[in-house]
Write a protein that holds these residues in place. Structure first.
Motif, mmCIF file in Angstrom:
data_model
loop_
_atom_site.group_PDB
_atom_site.id
_atom_site.type_symbol
_atom_site.label_atom_id
_atom_site.label_comp_id
_atom_site.label_asym_id
_atom_site.label_seq_id
_atom_site.Cartn_x
_atom_site.Cartn_y
_atom_site.Cartn_z
ATOM 1 N N ASP A 704 0.848 -1.292 0.065
ATOM 2 C CA ASP A 704 -0.111 0.053 -0.187
ATOM 3 C C ASP A 704 0.864 1.528 -0.174
ATOM 4 O OD1 ASP A 704 1.144 -0.531 2.374
ATOM 5 O OD2 ASP A 704 -0.959 0.044 3.480
ATOM 6 N N GLN A 705 2.199 1.218 -0.371
ATOM 7 C CA GLN A 705 3.138 2.160 -0.302
ATOM 8 C C GLN A 705 3.758 2.278 -1.849
ATOM 9 O OE1 GLN A 705 5.580 2.589 2.997
ATOM 10 N NE2 GLN A 705 3.796 3.482 4.419
ATOM 11 N N VAL A 766 6.927 9.008 1.014
ATOM 12 C CA VAL A 766 6.009 7.960 0.892
ATOM 13 C C VAL A 766 4.748 8.383 0.322
ATOM 14 C CG1 VAL A 766 4.722 6.334 2.205
ATOM 15 C CG2 VAL A 766 6.712 7.235 3.304
ATOM 16 N N LYS A 767 4.184 7.516 -0.504
ATOM 17 C CA LYS A 767 2.991 7.906 -0.947
ATOM 18 C C LYS A 767 1.896 6.729 -1.038
ATOM 19 C CE LYS A 767 3.812 11.589 -4.688
ATOM 20 N NZ LYS A 767 4.005 11.691 -6.015
ATOM 21 N N ASP A 768 0.881 6.812 -0.246
ATOM 22 C CA ASP A 768 -0.113 5.903 -0.064
ATOM 23 C C ASP A 768 -0.563 5.280 -1.278
ATOM 24 O OD1 ASP A 768 0.616 5.612 2.646
ATOM 25 O OD2 ASP A 768 -0.942 7.381 2.945
ATOM 26 N N ASP A 770 -3.663 2.753 -3.171
ATOM 27 C CA ASP A 770 -4.626 1.566 -3.049
ATOM 28 C C ASP A 770 -4.450 0.374 -3.622
ATOM 29 O OD1 ASP A 770 -7.166 0.217 -2.844
ATOM 30 O OD2 ASP A 770 -8.186 1.796 -3.729
ATOM 31 N N PRO A 776 -1.421 5.569 -6.801
ATOM 32 C CA PRO A 776 -0.920 6.316 -5.506
ATOM 33 C C PRO A 776 -1.632 7.572 -5.559
ATOM 34 C CG PRO A 776 0.514 6.553 -7.635
ATOM 35 C CD PRO A 776 -0.727 5.762 -7.932
ATOM 36 N N ASP A 777 -1.528 8.051 -4.233
ATOM 37 C CA ASP A 777 -1.806 9.382 -4.018
ATOM 38 C C ASP A 777 -1.272 10.348 -4.332
ATOM 39 O OD1 ASP A 777 -4.051 8.429 -2.409
ATOM 40 O OD2 ASP A 777 -3.400 8.901 -0.571
#
Lengths: 914, 213
Positions: A704-705, A766-768, A770, A776-777
Motif C-alpha cells: 500500500d506504499q 511515501v505515497k499511499d 490503494d 498512488p495518492d
C-alpha cells in the motif's frame, strides 16, 4: 547331419538370419491396414498386420497425425471380432496410437463394455487402454468402474486399475483418483503381493504432496508390516525419502537416540527376501550423516552378499560398498578379504568395482599386490571404468606419498595401454596432480610424459604436456634430455603441436644461462624459421629475436655477454606472462569494446589483479535444508534481488561512475535489515583507488506504499580515510520491485584506509497506494527508516588472488623480506586452534594456501598460510603459526608484501594482547 | 500349414452358409434411441434409461439368415464428425430421430443432409426411423416427416421412412424386414444395383403401412 551343420553355420553368420520383421515399410503396412475395413474379416491376417504395425511404431517410425488417425479408425473396426489374441493386439495398437491419432475417445464405449465383460484378460487390458485414451473430463464417467476393479478379487484386474490410477495422476488427469483412498487402502490387504505393491505405490502417489499424510502412511505401514517383498522395498524407499527430506536440525536434536524409522530399516535387514535386505542396506548406506555404528550391520549384510552365486547380488553389494568407501573407507575394511576374491570375478563390472573399492580401503602394504592384479585386466574393461581406476590411483598416491613410485609405474604402463581420449586425459591429469603434491616425483612424471608424447594421437594432450615441459624442464637437473623429445615433435607432428614445441623449446633458452644450451636451442629452432605453418614460423622468429638467438643461427660467431642475455630472458618472460587473470582481462576488454571509445588505447595495467567475486559464495542460497530453501524461495517470490554473477555489473551501468572504470573489488552483498521488515536493504561495497561506492539494493514489501526519491544517508564520522560524498537516489521504489541507489564517497589523500563503521539511514517520500487499484495518492510525505551500521574492515579491502601460487614457499621467497613485519599476539577470545584459524581468515579476507585452512579441533598447533591482493593491487602473504596456550591461543605472524606500510596496517588490524 | 488350410476351408464353408452378412451404421442425435433400438433388435428386450454412448457400440446379430453387423454411433456433437468413417462401404445407413423432440428436428435435418451429401456414401440406401411414436405429441405421419426432413431433396440415395416405437415394438418387424431385404439385395447382386435404383422418388415406393395402433 550335414544339413544340420550347414544350418548351424548359417545361424552363426548373423547376416543370413532373416528376421520376420525384415523389410517392413511404413507405406506398405499402412496399405495393409485397409483389410481391417473388409466386410469379411480375416482375423489371422489382421493379427499379422497389427504385429507389423506395432513393430513399426515400436522402432520409432513416425506416423503423421493423419496417418495415425486413419489407421486408428481402421483398428476400431476390429472390435467386431471376438478372438482374444486379436483383441489383445487391438489394445496394444490403440495404446501406441493414442498420442498421435485424433479422436481416440471414440473407443471409450467399446472399452467400457470390455471392462464389464467376464473375461479377466479383457477387463485388465481394457482398463489400461481406457485410462490412456481418456481425458480429465471423461475420467469422471469411468471412475466407478475403476473403483470397482481396485477391490476386485482377481489380482490382474486390481493391479491394472491401480497402475492405471498412477498413470492418470502422472498425466494430470488424476483429480478423481484422490477420492479412491478407501478402495486403495482396501487393496493393500489383497492376498496377491503384486496388488499390495501397486496399491502402496498409488497410495503414496495420492498423498505425496502432503508430508504429514505420507509420514503417517509410512509409519502405519511400517508397524503393521507388508507381506509383499516388492511393497516392502517400496516402503523402504519412501522411508529413505522421508529421512532425507527431514531438516537436519531435527536429526541433530535426536542426537544420541536412534533416528526415526531406523529400527524399521534394521528389521528389514532380517527379511527373508534378498531384494528387501539389499534395499534396506542401501537405504542405510545413503542416510544423511550416517555414523559407523549405524552402518555396521548393513555392511556385514552386504559382505554376505559378496560371496553369493548370483552375479546380480554380488554386483549390487559391491556397488553399494564402493559408494560407502568413497566417504567412509574405514567402515568397509572388514570386507577387504572378500573383495580381493572378487577381483578375479568373471563379471568385469564386479571386478572393477572391487578394485576401486579396495584402492580406497586397502592398507599401504597391500597396494603393490593390488596394482599387479589390476594390471592384468585393465585392457579388458571399458574406458569409463579405466577412468575410475585411474582416479582411484591418483587419490591413493596422495594418501600414501611413499608409494608413489609403484603407483607411478602403474600409471606409466596404463599410458602405454590402448584407450580413448578420456582415459589418457585422466592419466595426464593424475600426473599433473601428483607433480603438484609430491615434488620428488617430478622427474619420473616428466620422463613418463615425454615417453607418452612420442606416440600420442591427441593433439590437446601433446600441447599440454609440451607446455608443462617448457615450464618445468629448464629447472630440472638435466634439461638437455627433454630437448630431444621436444625436438622430435618439431619434426614429426602437426602444426599445432609444432607451435607448442617451439614455445617449449624456447623456454629452455629463456630459462637457462648455459651458453651451450642456448646454442643448441638456436640451432634446433633454425628449421622452424622456415616452417610451412604461419604460427610455428611466427613463434620461432619471435623467440629467436627476443632471446638473441639469431647470432648462433647466422653463424656470425659473436656471442653476447651474459648480462645482456639475462636481460633479454627477463624481457621475454614478462612479455609472455599476463599481469592479470584472464577472466578479468576478458571482462575489461568487453567493456572497452562496448564503450566504442577506440581513440584511447586499452591499458592492460588497469585490469584488476584480484579474483572476481561470483555468486557461488552467497551463503543463504547454498544451504540445502528444506526450511532454508523455502524461505529463500519465499524471498525470491517477493522480489528479493539475487546478486548478479558479476557484482560490479550494475554499478558499471551508472553513467555518473563510468569514468572510474572497474572497481578494484566488489564485496558480496550484505544485508542491512532483518529478513521480514517493511523495507529491506542490501549493500554491495565497491572499492576504487579514489572512491568507495556503496550500492544499496532496496525492496519495498508494503503493497500500500509507493516510495519516491529513495536514498541512503551515510554518516562517515566514525570511519577514517573518507571525504565528501555524492548521492544518486532511486526515483521510485514500487512494491516488490527492487531498486538501486548509490552513494559515492571520495577517499582522502592522506594514506588512511577506509575503515570503521558507517551509520546508514534510508530516506524517502511515501505515497499511499490503494492496493486494489494500484493508484498512488497525489500527496506524499517524507519519512526515514534506520538501517544497520555498515562496517568497513580490512577484509573489504583485501581481494583473493585469481590463482593461488603453486608453491607458497617459492612465492614467499620471491616476495622477499624487504617489507616484512613480524609480530606475536595472544588471542584470548579463542580457546582452540580451529576457531582462531577461522577468525583469522574472516578478519583478513585472504585466500588460504596449500590446504592449511583446515585445522583440527583438538590440535595443539597449526600453521596457516595465506595470500591476498590488497588495494590497489599489492600482493600480501602471511605466514601464521597458532599454538594453544593456557589462557587462549598464541599467534605468531610474519607478513610480507610489496609495501611496508600495508604490512603494518594489516598487522595492526589483528586485535589481541601483545 | 495345416491350421492355415483348415482356416481357409472354414472360411469357405462360412461363405456357403452365412452368405448374407450385412453391415449397418446407425446414426442420429443423442437420446434418439439408437442404442435402445440396437439392443431391441439383438436381444428382443426393451431396456430403458441408457447412459449415453461414448464413441460407438458394435453388435452382431443373426436375423433370418442374415448376419447384421451394427455400428451404433454416439450421437453427441463431438462424435458426429466421425460418423462418416463408419459409413463407408456399409449396406445401409439407419438414421434414428426422436419424433417427440420437435425442437431438435432442425438439427437432425442438418446432420442428416450433411452426412448424406458426402461422396463416400453415394448410393447407400438410407432408412429414416421416427422413433418414440408412443409418446404424446410425436409425429407419426410419414409424409410430414418427408417434408420436415427434406427427404425429397435427396437424390443419390434410396430413402425410406418408418414411424416406429422401440418401447412398444411398433413397426420393428417391418424395419427388420427392410434391413434383411437390403442386406440380401446387396449380397446377392452388386453395389451397382443399389445405385441404379437410388434416384426413384422415395416417398411413393417406400411409404410404409400406417401404424396399426
Amino acid at each position: 547331419m550335414v544339413s544340420d551343420e550347414r544350418a548351424l553355420a548359417k545361424m552363426k553368420d548373423e547376416d543370413l538370419i532373416l528376421s520376420p520383421f525384415d523389410g517392413i515399410e511404413k507405406g506398405a503396412v499402412l496399405q495393409e491396414c485397409r483389410i481391417f475395413n473388409d466386410l469379411q474379416l480375416n482375423t489371422r491376417r489382421c493379427e499379422q498386420v497389427l504385429i507389423r504395425l506395432l513393430y513399426l511404431v515400436g522402432q520409432g517410425d513416425h506416423l503423421s497425425s493423419e496417418e495415425a488417425t486413419n489407421v486408428f479408425f481402421s483398428v476400431t473396426k476390429l472390435f467386431q471380432a471376438n478372438e482374444p489374441s486379436l483383441r489383445r493386439l487391438v489394445y496394444l495398437a490403440i495404446k501406441e496410437l493414442a498420442h498421435t491419432a485424433e479422436e481416440v475417445i471414440i473407443v471409450t464405449n467399446c472399452l467400457t463394455k470390455d471392462i464389464n465383460s467376464d473375461v479377466d484378460m479383457y477387463r485388465a487390458n481394457a482398463t489400461r487402454v481406457l485410462c490412456k485414451i481418456t481425458d480429465a473430463q471423461m475420467v469422471q464417467q469411468i471412475e466407478r468402474y475403476l473403483k470397482q476393479e481396485i477391490v476386485d478379487r482377481n489380482p490382474v484386474v486390481a493391479s491394472a486399475a491401480l497402475v492405471s490410477g498412477q498413470q492418470l495422476i502422472m498425466h494430470n488427469k488424476g483429480d478423481v483418483v484422490r477420492r479412491w483412498v478407501n478402495e486403495v487402502t482396501q487393496a493393500l490387504d489383497h492376498k496377491s503381493p503384486m496388488v499390495q505393491y501397486h496399491a502402496l505405490a498409488l497410495l503414496y502417489l495420492i498423498k505425496q504432496h502432503d508430508r504429514l499424510a505420507v509420514s503417517k502412511l509410512v509409519q502405519s505401514m511400517c508397524r503393521q508390516g507388508v507381506r509383499s517383498p516388492m511393497a516392502t522395498v517400496l516402503l523402504i524407499r519412501y522411508v529413505a525419502r522421508i529421512i532425507a527430506d527431514e531438516p537436519p536440525s531435527q536429526v541433530q536434536d535426536a542426537y544420541g537416540e536412534p533416528r526415526p524409522f531406523f529400527g524399521f530399516l534394521e528389521a528389514c535387514l532380517k527379511h527373508r527376501s534378498d531384494v528387501v535386505i539389499y534395499e534396506a542396506s542401501r537405504a542405510i548406506a545413503n542416510l544423511p550423516n550416517v555414523t559407523p555404528t549405524e552402518l555396521q550391520h548393513a555392511v556385514s549384510i552386504l559382505q554376505r552378499f559378496l560371496v553369493q552365486p548370483k552375479p546380480s547380488l554380488r554386483f549390487a553389494a559391491i556397488r553399494t560398498l564402493n559408494q560407502i568407501a568413497s566417504t567412509m573407507p574405514l567402515a568397509v575394511t572388514s570386507c577387504n578379504a572378500d573383495m580381493e576374491v572378487l577381483i578375479a570375478d568373471h563379471n568385469r563390472s564386479i571386478a572393477t568395482l572391487a578394485i576401486t573399492t579396495l584402492l580406497r580401503t586397502g592398507s599401504e602394504n597391500s597396494i603393490e599386490r593390488l596394482l599387479k592384479q589390476i594390471q592384468t585386466f585393465l585392457s579388458d574393461i571399458a574406458d569409463e571404468f579405466k577412468v575410475k581406476v585411474v582416479s582411484a590411483i591418483h587419490a591413493l598416491c596422495i594418501k600414501y606419498p611413499s608409494k608413489y613410485y609403484a603407483l607411478m609405474n602403474f600409471l606409466g604402463n596404463a599410458l602405454r595401454e590402448e584407450g580413448g581420449f578420456e582415459f589418457k586425459r585422466a592419466i595426464v591429469d593424475a600426473y599433473l596432480g601428483l607433480m603438484d603434491k609430491i615434488p620428488e616425483s617430478k622427474e619420473t612424471c616428466l620422463s613418463h610424459l615425454c615417453e607418452f608424447i612420442e606416440d600420442c594421437e591427441h593433439t590437446q594432450l601433446s600441447t599440454r604436456i609440451l607446455h608443462l615441459l617448457g615450464k618445468e624442464g629448464p629447472s630440472m637437473p638435466e634439461p638437455g634430455k627433454y630437448i630431444r623429445y621436444i625436438y622430435n615433435r618439431l619434426i614429426l607432428e602437426n602444426a599445432t603441436v609444432r607451435a607448442a614445441a617451439v614455445s617449449a623449446l624456447s623456454s629452455f633458452a629463456a630459462g637457462s644461462a648455459s651458453e651451450s644450451l642456448r646454442k643448441s636451442v638456436a640451432v634446433l629452432l633454425r628449421q622452424s624459421l622456415m616452417d610451412s605453418d604461419d604460427e610455428v614460423r611466427d613463434r620461432a622468429t619471435f623467440f629467436s629475436k627476443s632471446l638473441g638467438l639469431e647470432a648462433y643461427q647466422k653463424h656470425t660467431g659473436e656471442s653476447r655477454n651474459p648480462e645482456e642475455v639475462s636481460k633479454m630472458q627477463e624481457g621475454t618472460k614478462n612479455m609472455l606472462s599476463l599481469p592479470c587473470p584472464i577472466a578479468n582481462l576478458e571482462a575489461e576488454l568487453l567493456l572497452y569494446v562496448a564503450s566504442g571509445n577506440s581513440e584511447q588505447a586499452f591499458d592492460i595495467s588497469s585490469v584488476s589483479k584480484a579474483a572476481m567475486m561470483s555468486t557461488a559464495g552467497h551463503p543463504t542460497l547454498e544451504t540445502g535444508d528444506a526450511t532454508n530453501r523455502q524461505s529463500a524461495l519465499g524471498r525470491a517470490q517477493r522480489g528479493r534481488p539475487t546478486p548478479p554473477a558479476d557484482l560490479a555489473a550494475e554499478v558499471l551501468k551508472v553513467p555518473d561512475f563510468t569514468s572510474l572504470g572497474r572497481p578494484f573489488k566488489s564485496c558480496p552483498p550484505k544485508d542491512l535489515t532483518e529478513a521480514e521488515t517493511e523495507y529491506t536493504a542490501q549493500v554491495i561495497v565497491h572499492l576504487y583507488e579514489s572512491h568507495v561506492i556503496l550500492e544499496f539494493v532496496c525492496v519495498n514489501t508494503l503493497n500500500d506504499q509507493l516510495l519516491e526519491n529513495v536514498f541512503v544517508q551515510v554518516d562517515t564520522s566514525a570511519a577514517s580515510g573518507l571525504g565528501g560524498m555524492t548521492i544518486v537516489p532511486a526515483a521510485r521504489l514500487a512494491y516488490g520491485e527492487p531498486a538501486r541507489n548509490y552513494v559515492s564517497i571520495e577517499r582522502t589523500d592522506d594514506g588512511e584506509y577506509p575503515l570503521g563503521d558507517l551509520a546508514c539511514t534510508m530516506k524517502f517520500i511515501v505515497k499511499d497506494v490503494d492496493p486494489s487499484t494500484g493508484e498512488p495518492d497525489e500527496e506524499g510525505y517524507e519519512d526515514e527508516y534506520g538501517l544497520d551500521d555498515l562496517p568497513l574492515t580490512i577484509s573489504n579491502l583485501m581481494a583473493k588472488p585469481a590463482e593461488l601460487p603453486g608453491s607458497f614457499k617459492a612465492a614467499w621467497e620471491a616476495l622477499g623480506p624487504d617489507n616484512e613485519v613480524a609480530d606475536s599476539f595472544l588471542l584470548e577470545q579463542h580457546d582452540n586452534v580451529a576457531s582462531a584459524v577461522k577468525g583469522m581468515m574472516a578478519l583478513l579476507g585472504m585466500a588460504p594456501c596449500e590446504g592449511t585452512e583446515v585445522a583440527n579441533d583438538r590440535a595443539r598447533g597449526h600453521i596457516l598460510l595465506m595470500t591476498g591482493v590488497f588495494m590497489p593491487g599489492i600482493q600480501v602473504m602471511l605466514h601464521s603459526k597458532f599454538t594453544v596456550a593456557s589462557d587462549g591461543v598464541n599467534l605468531e605472524i610474519v607478513l610480507r608484501s610489496e609495501d611496508l606500510s600495508i604490512s603494518e596496517v594489516l598487522a595492526n588490524s589483528i586485535t589481541g594482547t601483545e | 500349414m495345416f491350421s492355415a488350410l483348415w482356416q481357409s476351408i472354414l472360411e469357405w464353408l462360412q461363405t456357403l452358409f452365412f452368405q448374407q452378412e450385412m453391415e449397418l451404421t446407425i446414426l442420429g442425435l443423442q437420446n434418439a434411441g439408437k442404442t435402445t433400438l440396437v439392443n431391441l433388435i439383438s436381444t428382443g428386450d426393451f431396456t430403458d434409461d441408457r447412459i449415453p454412448t461414448v464413441g460407438f457400440n458394435m453388435r452382431r446379430v443373426q436375423k433370418g439368415g442374415v448376419t447384421l453387423k451394427m455400428w451404433d454411433l454416439g450421437g453427441q456433437a463431438r462424435f458426429r464428425t466421425m460418423w462418416e468413417r463408419y459409413c463407408r462401404g456399409v449396406s445401409a445407413v439407419v438414421f434414428v430421430i426422436d419424433a417427440a423432440d420437435e425442437d431438435r428436428f432442425e438439427t437432425a435435418r442438418v446432420e442428416l443432409q450433411d452426412i448424406l451429401s458426402r461422396r463416400a456414401l453415394d448410393g447407400i440406401p438410407v432408412l429414416v426411423l421416427a422413433n418414440k411414436s408412443d409418446l404424446p405429441g410425436a409425429i407419426k405421419d410419414v409424409d410430414e416427416m418427408v417434408d420436415v426432413f427434406g427427404l425429397k431433396d435427396i437424390h443419390n440415395h434410396e430413402v425410406s421412412v418408418y414411424s416406429i416405437s422401440a418401447k412398444n415394438s411398433t413397426n420393428i418387424d417391418v424395419t427388420l424386414q427392410w434391413l434383411i431385404d437390403h442386406g440380401s439385395k446387396k449380397a446377392s447382386s452388386s453395389t451397382a444395383a443399389a445405385v441404379v435404383s437410388a434416384p426413384d422418388p422415395p416417398s411413393t415406393s417406400t411409404i410404409p403401412p400406417k401404424p396399426s395402433s
